[in-house]
Design a protein around this motif. Structure first.
Motif, short mmCIF file in Angstrom:
data_model
loop_
_atom_site.label_atom_id
_atom_site.label_comp_id
_atom_site.label_asym_id
_atom_site.label_seq_id
_atom_site.Cartn_x
_atom_site.Cartn_y
_atom_site.Cartn_z
N ILE A 174 7.23 30.62 -10.93
CA ILE A 174 7.22 31.60 -9.83
C ILE A 174 6.83 30.85 -8.57
O ILE A 174 5.74 30.26 -8.48
CB ILE A 174 6.24 32.74 -10.12
CG1 ILE A 174 6.68 33.47 -11.40
CG2 ILE A 174 6.18 33.71 -8.95
CD1 ILE A 174 5.73 34.55 -11.85
N SER A 175 7.71 30.85 -7.60
CA SER A 175 7.55 29.99 -6.42
C SER A 175 6.71 30.60 -5.30
O SER A 175 6.63 30.04 -4.21
CB SER A 175 8.92 29.60 -5.87
OG SER A 175 9.63 30.77 -5.46
N SER A 176 6.12 31.75 -5.55
CA SER A 176 5.27 32.37 -4.54
C SER A 176 4.21 33.22 -5.21
O SER A 176 4.27 33.47 -6.42
CB SER A 176 6.12 33.24 -3.59
OG SER A 176 6.74 34.28 -4.32
N GLY A 177 3.22 33.63 -4.43
CA GLY A 177 2.20 34.51 -4.97
C GLY A 177 1.14 33.78 -5.77
O GLY A 177 1.05 32.54 -5.76
N ILE A 178 0.34 34.53 -6.50
CA ILE A 178 -0.83 33.99 -7.18
C ILE A 178 -0.46 32.96 -8.23
O ILE A 178 -1.19 31.98 -8.43
CB ILE A 178 -1.66 35.14 -7.82
CG1 ILE A 178 -2.98 34.61 -8.38
CG2 ILE A 178 -0.85 35.85 -8.88
CD1 ILE A 178 -3.91 34.04 -7.34
N TYR A 179 0.67 33.14 -8.91
CA TYR A 179 1.04 32.20 -9.96
C TYR A 179 1.32 30.81 -9.40
O TYR A 179 1.02 29.80 -10.04
CB TYR A 179 2.25 32.70 -10.75
CG TYR A 179 1.89 33.67 -11.83
CD1 TYR A 179 1.19 33.26 -12.96
CD2 TYR A 179 2.24 35.02 -11.74
CE1 TYR A 179 0.85 34.15 -13.97
CE2 TYR A 179 1.90 35.93 -12.73
CZ TYR A 179 1.20 35.49 -13.85
OH TYR A 179 0.85 36.37 -14.84
#
Length: 225
Positions: free
Chosen positions: A113-118
């Motif tokens: 996942i290229s954005s956000g918390i992950y």
């Protein structure tokens, strides 16, 4: 001494450092390509990228560099505590393996996942493992050979090669070891770059497998020269 009582094999300390260097090269490539232009082992370059991001007003990108710095420093701090607790190379490497397995498990099972918390979790896990690895390399203690930072090493290689050319003397063994470590880093960067596009699951699983090999082996100290 390893945590494993009965060793499966012995590995020279120089070879252990070369394997760590290969892993660092691979982790940096994956991070740079996937984590929006950050490094997770080369903190000097990461600090430069942090400055560029802030200077250009790209504050979101700067948080990626900050996450990498945080992860690396945390990993190095944990490694330092483990040395204080028990001066054992395998203990540090096993903790690194646990982090790398979590990193690979998340990547393979939920996808990248290229954005956000992950994304921040991936960055922190990757850089945290490299912080631990930097402490492990110091514990292996092969003089003048790093496993995660190579700028000073390149300078040292150039100086020693110049002296070799100037006096026509034998190239010091320390210089050869530095060259092999640098080549290992480059080889790791090349292999992982290829794997990232042809077999991405292998690119995220291979680091933990390499570190397991070192953790369960008996690392034999190098001979003084």
């Amino acid at each position: 001494m390893s945590l494993i009582r009965y060793y499966t094999f012995r590995i020279p300390s120089e070879s252990a450092i070369y394997l760590l260097s290969l892993t660092a090269g691979g982790m940096d490539v994956v991070a740079f390509v996937k984590f929006h232009l950050v490094f997770t082992s080369a903190m000097t370059g990461n600090i430069a990228l942090l400055g560029i991001s802030i200077g250009n007003g790209e504050f979101l990108l700067s948080t990626h560099s900050l996450a990498a710095l945080f992860g690396f420093l945390t990993g190095a701090y944990i490694g330092s505590m483990l040395i204080r607790l028990q001066k054992n190379l395998s203990l540090i490497l096993i903790v690194e393996v646990i982090i790398l397995v979590i990193y690979a498990f998340l990547w393979i099972n939920i996808g990248f996942i290229s954005s956000g918390i992950y994304l921040y979790i991936f960055i922190i896990l990757s850089s945290g493992s490299m912080g631990l690895q930097s402490v492990a390399a110091r514990l292996i203690n092969v003089a003048s050979i790093p496993s995660v930072v190579f700028t000073n090493t390149i300078t040292s290689i150039v100086i020693q090669v110049y002296e070799y050319i100037r006096v026509k003397d034998k190239l010091p063994i320390a210089a050869l070891r530095q060259i092999y470590a640098l080549l290992s880093y480059i080889f790791g960067a090349t292999i992982f770059s290829w794997l990232l596009y042809s077999a991405p699951d292998a690119a995220v699983m291979l680091p933990s497998l390499i570190i397991i090999i070192i953790a369960v082996s008996e690392v034999v100290p190098h001979k003084a020269t």
